[in-house]
Motif scaffolding. Structure first.
Motif, PDB file in Angstrom:
ATOM      1  N   PHE A 242      -0.222  -9.932  -0.582  1.00  0.00           N
ATOM      2  CA  PHE A 242      -1.616 -10.291  -0.311  1.00  0.00           C
ATOM      3  C   PHE A 242      -1.886 -10.484   1.180  1.00  0.00           C
ATOM      4  O   PHE A 242      -2.773 -11.239   1.563  1.00  0.00           O
ATOM      5  CB  PHE A 242      -2.034 -11.520  -1.139  1.00  0.00           C
ATOM      6  CG  PHE A 242      -2.187 -11.199  -2.601  1.00  0.00           C
ATOM      7  CD1 PHE A 242      -3.400 -10.790  -3.121  1.00  0.00           C
ATOM      8  CD2 PHE A 242      -1.090 -11.250  -3.443  1.00  0.00           C
ATOM      9  CE1 PHE A 242      -3.529 -10.452  -4.462  1.00  0.00           C
ATOM     10  CE2 PHE A 242      -1.205 -10.910  -4.784  1.00  0.00           C
ATOM     11  CZ  PHE A 242      -2.429 -10.518  -5.295  1.00  0.00           C
ATOM     12  N   GLU A 243      -1.076  -9.785   1.997  1.00  0.00           N
ATOM     13  CA  GLU A 243      -1.282  -9.771   3.445  1.00  0.00           C
ATOM     14  C   GLU A 243      -1.253 -11.165   4.060  1.00  0.00           C
ATOM     15  O   GLU A 243      -1.866 -11.425   5.095  1.00  0.00           O
ATOM     16  CB  GLU A 243      -2.604  -9.073   3.811  1.00  0.00           C
ATOM     17  CG  GLU A 243      -2.756  -7.668   3.230  1.00  0.00           C
ATOM     18  CD  GLU A 243      -1.672  -6.700   3.676  1.00  0.00           C
ATOM     19  OE1 GLU A 243      -0.980  -6.972   4.665  1.00  0.00           O
ATOM     20  OE2 GLU A 243      -1.504  -5.671   2.989  1.00  0.00           O
TER      21      GLU A 243
ATOM     22  N   VAL B  10       4.051  -3.034  -5.845  1.00  0.00           N
ATOM     23  CA  VAL B  10       3.695  -2.117  -6.935  1.00  0.00           C
ATOM     24  C   VAL B  10       2.176  -2.125  -7.152  1.00  0.00           C
ATOM     25  O   VAL B  10       1.536  -1.077  -7.253  1.00  0.00           O
ATOM     26  CB  VAL B  10       4.440  -2.513  -8.238  1.00  0.00           C
ATOM     27  CG1 VAL B  10       3.913  -1.708  -9.424  1.00  0.00           C
ATOM     28  CG2 VAL B  10       5.935  -2.296  -8.069  1.00  0.00           C
ATOM     29  N   ALA B  11       1.604  -3.328  -7.189  1.00  0.00           N
ATOM     30  CA  ALA B  11       0.163  -3.445  -7.466  1.00  0.00           C
ATOM     31  C   ALA B  11      -0.673  -2.768  -6.390  1.00  0.00           C
ATOM     32  O   ALA B  11      -1.735  -2.202  -6.675  1.00  0.00           O
ATOM     33  CB  ALA B  11      -0.224  -4.919  -7.592  1.00  0.00           C
ATOM     34  N   SER B  12      -0.208  -2.812  -5.140  1.00  0.00           N
ATOM     35  CA  SER B  12      -1.002  -2.211  -4.067  1.00  0.00           C
ATOM     36  C   SER B  12      -0.698  -0.727  -3.891  1.00  0.00           C
ATOM     37  O   SER B  12      -1.414  -0.011  -3.211  1.00  0.00           O
ATOM     38  CB  SER B  12      -0.777  -2.962  -2.741  1.00  0.00           C
ATOM     39  OG  SER B  12       0.549  -2.794  -2.290  1.00  0.00           O
TER      40      SER B  12
ATOM     41  N   ASP C  90       0.823  -1.205   0.000  1.00  0.00           N
ATOM     42  CA  ASP C  90       0.000   0.000   0.000  1.00  0.00           C
ATOM     43  C   ASP C  90       0.861   1.261   0.000  1.00  0.00           C
ATOM     44  O   ASP C  90       2.068   1.183  -0.206  1.00  0.00           O
ATOM     45  CB  ASP C  90      -1.013  -0.036   1.153  1.00  0.00           C
ATOM     46  CG  ASP C  90      -1.946  -1.242   1.053  1.00  0.00           C
ATOM     47  OD1 ASP C  90      -1.999  -1.831  -0.046  1.00  0.00           O
ATOM     48  OD2 ASP C  90      -2.581  -1.602   2.045  1.00  0.00           O
ATOM     49  N   ARG C  91       0.254   2.423   0.252  1.00  0.00           N
ATOM     50  CA  ARG C  91       1.032   3.654   0.096  1.00  0.00           C
ATOM     51  C   ARG C  91       0.623   4.714   1.109  1.00  0.00           C
ATOM     52  O   ARG C  91      -0.388   4.594   1.787  1.00  0.00           O
ATOM     53  CB  ARG C  91       0.880   4.199  -1.319  1.00  0.00           C
ATOM     54  CG  ARG C  91      -0.470   4.839  -1.581  1.00  0.00           C
ATOM     55  CD  ARG C  91      -0.643   5.138  -3.048  1.00  0.00           C
ATOM     56  NE  ARG C  91       0.122   6.302  -3.463  1.00  0.00           N
ATOM     57  CZ  ARG C  91       0.116   6.757  -4.718  1.00  0.00           C
ATOM     58  NH1 ARG C  91      -0.598   6.149  -5.645  1.00  0.00           N
ATOM     59  NH2 ARG C  91       0.799   7.814  -5.034  1.00  0.00           N
TER      60      ARG C  91
ATOM     61  N   LYS D  74      -5.395  -3.390   2.675  1.00  0.00           N
ATOM     62  CA  LYS D  74      -6.475  -3.438   1.695  1.00  0.00           C
ATOM     63  C   LYS D  74      -7.334  -4.664   1.933  1.00  0.00           C
ATOM     64  O   LYS D  74      -6.848  -5.701   2.358  1.00  0.00           O
ATOM     65  CB  LYS D  74      -5.885  -3.541   0.286  1.00  0.00           C
ATOM     66  CG  LYS D  74      -5.357  -2.224  -0.248  1.00  0.00           C
ATOM     67  CD  LYS D  74      -5.146  -2.344  -1.753  1.00  0.00           C
ATOM     68  CE  LYS D  74      -5.004  -0.980  -2.392  1.00  0.00           C
ATOM     69  NZ  LYS D  74      -3.756  -0.311  -2.039  1.00  0.00           N
ATOM     70  N   LYS D  75      -8.631  -4.515   1.616  1.00  0.00           N
ATOM     71  CA  LYS D  75      -9.497  -5.692   1.665  1.00  0.00           C
ATOM     72  C   LYS D  75      -9.239  -6.520   0.424  1.00  0.00           C
ATOM     73  O   LYS D  75      -9.209  -5.991  -0.689  1.00  0.00           O
ATOM     74  CB  LYS D  75     -10.965  -5.261   1.701  1.00  0.00           C
ATOM     75  CG  LYS D  75     -11.488  -5.081   3.113  1.00  0.00           C
ATOM     76  CD  LYS D  75     -12.918  -4.610   3.094  1.00  0.00           C
ATOM     77  CE  LYS D  75     -12.950  -3.088   3.101  1.00  0.00           C
ATOM     78  NZ  LYS D  75     -14.210  -2.484   2.777  1.00  0.00           N
ATOM     79  N   LEU D  76      -9.044  -7.796   0.595  1.00  0.00           N
ATOM     80  CA  LEU D  76      -8.711  -8.638  -0.553  1.00  0.00           C
ATOM     81  C   LEU D  76      -9.786  -9.681  -0.790  1.00  0.00           C
ATOM     82  O   LEU D  76     -10.397 -10.199   0.145  1.00  0.00           O
ATOM     83  CB  LEU D  76      -7.357  -9.315  -0.328  1.00  0.00           C
ATOM     84  CG  LEU D  76      -6.185  -8.320  -0.278  1.00  0.00           C
ATOM     85  CD1 LEU D  76      -4.936  -8.986   0.240  1.00  0.00           C
ATOM     86  CD2 LEU D  76      -5.929  -7.719  -1.648  1.00  0.00           C
ATOM     87  N   THR D  77      -9.978  -9.994  -2.043  1.00  0.00           N
ATOM     88  CA  THR D  77     -11.070 -10.870  -2.438  1.00  0.00           C
ATOM     89  C   THR D  77     -10.904 -12.303  -1.932  1.00  0.00           C
ATOM     90  O   THR D  77      -9.788 -12.784  -1.767  1.00  0.00           O
ATOM     91  CB  THR D  77     -11.212 -10.894  -3.974  1.00  0.00           C
ATOM     92  OG1 THR D  77     -12.350 -11.665  -4.306  1.00  0.00           O
ATOM     93  CG2 THR D  77      -9.988 -11.525  -4.637  1.00  0.00           C
TER      94      THR D  77
END
Lengths: 580, 165
Positions: free
Chosen positions: A183-184, B70-72, A172-173, B3-6
């Protein structure tokens, strides 16, 4: 002669190497510029803005860690403007830091805490954006507390640049930036090898080993338990650092005395089972050479390396030596041979190891490490945890009289001693293998080509008329390089030693933390390794097969190296984990 | 915040994988190729699930953590799949003061998902978006390319019903 340039630091003239940064040059002026993110050769990103200096003619302040010197440059490192800026930057850093300093594991060894004190920081000056993050304690070895993280990225650089792994990164940023896996995922869901190099890189208390000292103390307090401990070769070379000794001080006697004062029923030397490992591994090597099977043989003492192999190079798991590590051999031997000998029920034994390693905490949980039907080793504690226990017990380490390891497991050879440094296992194995092959005593015991702190070392030795090609790698990025060469056929080799940590166990992830100012300017790996090589030189017995305690183990119990019994108790198996 | 992830499962096709491999082969040796590859991968799959990012990481011999970093980082990269009907509520200033927040609440309760999520049948996804330049119609929402303006919460059920069957 190195290329030099003349610069002025705080109005005084110095000649400094032309390729220095301002940070490096300042040391010539006797000035340590504060840093939080910078680690030499590993993390040079100019992110923390603590090393700011004034450079005459430059626009704004410059980050000394990444600012190159040039002829005629004039630098100021301590003006009111610099002091105020550094202070403000520190106040911004601490504004988003969980300030649980009183009980923090890094209190008094925290680099942020020290700088805040030096700069007179008001920790409540700014109200920061304090995101809540759950503590990741999903692995048996590493704990991450992101609420203490200051985003210096030293751990990310250690994992990715130094070890070539990269299971953590910045996600994130902006204010939401945090260090975690893709993906945490929690750390247990990744291909983390548990080497702990992230922990020793962390300037604050955001990363630490999973503390197992409570288990040990509870066992000692339980009168129904027989609690024994053995110390890995390199712990004696480093634990002094936790008690203000200079790096590179051998404190074996005091360490043993402190262990006894803690109340262990037996205090033993793991150098002994390092020798036992060599007996088994040298035998295994000679057998594989004879059969030409599963070569090159690769050492298996380093559990971080073993896990790395299982995740990243599963095609090499058959090449791994089936020998358990010295830690596991000790526990296995203790709960079988020794338990029988003295009439102890293995279930009543709590076997503890003191190790320089966080990955060993994973190793004790592995399958097929239970020779007596119970786990070989119950608890593995790092050098740091051992020091913590000694401090909590109020033991005045520096005032202790030297003590000796307990019989019958008090003898380790010089070959066992050097296990803790890169190349040490190889040299120890060669000393024994050479004498077995040649059938006569070696004139020179030192195999110097495999010594030293380079990432990859190669050598060829002629033993019994046959050329033996060996290679040594430390740090998994170097291991990766070497194994890719072996895979491609560009390096032909019969025997490989790999240790997961750069420099070997002396630089392990469970070793005392040292601040960046020490890590950047002192060669810790070399200083610590010197302790082991000096011990080796001063010992009468310097070959594993000449260790009388090892001979006794074979005479009384294991029969001979590679025997059926030895295989049942001292050997293990591996799994192909693949990338997660 | 994370982030919430699917949790919706990946259903990429062989054709998509071949297209992705072609993209990687085309860009692999360029400096800074990751951004371009991710952008095109998103064009192929509509979003960047772990399976796609892992594929990119292995092909480029870089850690997955670097790809995810990068994606996040960039908000234009989408980590969660979009539904057949992507509902976007404008939370720009004008829409927000005109009550777009209430529209979002209503959508969350009708669709049974939160902002950033997708329904289990993959039919609807719900997102907040920044100003879409239709301030004169505030508050607005879009369903795919359709724009609905001057809304009140009681109009939401009717809009969703249009797409239900």
């Amino acid at each position: 002669m190195e290329n030099m340039v003349n610069i002025k630091i705080n109005d005084r003239e110095y000649a400094v190497p032309a390729n220095s940064t301002v940070l490096e040059a300042a040391r010539y002026a006797g000035v340590d510029i504060p840093t939080l993110c910078y680690l030499k050769d590993i993390n040079e990103i100019g992110a923390c803005r603590l090393c700011l200096v004034e450079v005459k003619g430059a626009r704004g302040l410059a980050a000394a860690c990444v600012y190159p010197v040039n002829e005629g440059m004039e630098v100021y490192t301590n003006t009111p403007k610099i002091r105020q800026t550094r202070k403000t930057n520190l106040e911004l850093v601490v504004s988003a830091h969980k300030k649980k300093c009183l009980t923090c594991i890094r209190s008094t060894s925290c680099e942020l805490q020290k700088l805040c004190y030096e700069y007179g920081v008001d920790e409540d000056h700014f109200q920061g954006n304090n995101n809540a993050y759950a503590i990741d304690d999903t692995t048996p070895y590493i704990v991450r507390d992101n609420e203490k993280c200051i985003l210096c990225r030293r751990c990310v650089a250690a994992c990715k640049n130094m070890q070539g792994i990269g299971v953590i990164g910045a996600n994130d940023r902006g204010f939401d930036t945090h260090i975690a896996s893709a993906f945490e995922k929690t750390l247990d869901q990744t291909s983390c090898i548990g080497c702990g190099q992230c922990i020793v890189a962390c300037p604050v208390g955001a990363l630490y080993e999973k503390d197992d000292t409570a288990k040990v103390l509870a066992a000692i307090a339980d009168p129904t338990k027989h609690v024994a401990i053995c110390a890995a070769p390199s712990v004696r070379a480093t634990i002094g650092e936790c008690f203000d000794y200079e790096p590179g001080t051998d404190v074996e006697g005091k360490m043993v005395a402190a262990m006894k004062a803690l109340g262990f029923d037996g205090v033993y030397d793991m150098n002994l089972t390092a020798d036992l490992t060599i007996m088994e591994e040298a035998t295994e090597f000679l057998e594989r050479m004879k059969e030409g099977k599963n070569l090159p043989l690769i050492t298996s003492c380093s559990p971080g390396w073993v896990k790395y192999c299982e995740h990243y190079f599963p095609e090499f798991t058959d090449n791994l030596s089936s020998c358990k590590s010295p830690q596991q051999m000790f526990g296995a031997m203790y709960k079988t041979y020794y338990a029988q000998k003295v009439g102890l029920d293995p279930k009543d034994i709590v076997f503890v190891s003191a190790i320089p390693c966080t990955a060993k905490k994973f190793e004790v949980t592995r399958d097929h490490q239970n020779a007596a039907g119970v786990c070989d080793v119950d608890v593995a504690i790092t050098t740091r945890e051992l020091a913590r226990m000694i401090k909590q017990a109020g033991i005045n380490f520096r005032a202790l009289d030297d003590a000796k390891f307990d019989d019958p497991f008090s003898i380790g050879s010089g070959a066992g001693a050097i296990f803790g440094a890169t190349g040490g296992v190889m040299e120890a194995a060669l000393r024994t293998a050479a004498e077995v092959i040649e059938g006569k005593k070696l004139e020179k015991l030192e195999f110097e080509d495999v010594r030293g702190i380079e990432g990859v070392k190669k050598a060829v030795y002629k033993l019994g008329g046959k050329e033996i090609r060996v290679a040594v790698a430390s740090g998994t990025a170097n291991a990766k390089r070497l194994l890719n060469e072996v895979k491609a056929g560009t390096t032909k080799v019969d025997f490989i030693e790999i240790m997961a940590c750069p420099g070997g166990c002396v630089n392990g992830g469970g070793q005392p933390t040292q601040p960046a100012v020490v890590r950047n300017n002192v060669n810790l790996r070399e200083l610590r390794a010197k302790v082991l090589y000096t011990a080796d030189k001063n010992l009468d017995v310097r070959k594993s097969h000449e260790n009388s305690a090892v001979k006794k183990l074979y005479d009384e119990f294991f029969e001979k190296p590679g025997s059926h019994k030895a295989h049942e108790i001292l050997h293990t198996s591996y799994v192909k984990r693949g990338l997660k | 915040m994370k982030k919430k992830l699917t949790t919706v499962s990946f259903n990429g096709t062989k054709e998509q994988e071949i297209a992705l491999d072609n993209v990687i082969a085309e860009h692999k040796d360029q400096p800074g190729a990751l951004m371009a590859i991710l952008q095109k991968a998103q064009g192929i799959y509509g979003y960047l699930p772990i399976e796609v990012q892992q594929h990119v990481a292995l092909a480029m011999d870089i850690p997955l953590s670097e790809v995810y970093g990068v994606a996040s980082f960039y908000s234009q990269f989408i980590l969660n799949p979009k539904g057949d009907y992507a509902v976007s509520v404008c939370l720009g200033t004008a829409c927000y003061v005109k009550g777009a927040g209430l529209l979002m609440d209503k959508l969350e309760s009708i669709l049974g998902i939160k902002n950033g999520e997708i329904t289990a049948d993959r039919k609807f996804s719900l997102d907040a978006t920044r100003c879409i330049g239709a301030c004169g119609l505030a508050p607005v929402l879009t369903v795919n390319e359709e724009v609905y303006g001057r809304l009140t919460p009681d109009m939401i059920a009717g809009i969703i019903a249009k797409y239900k069957d």
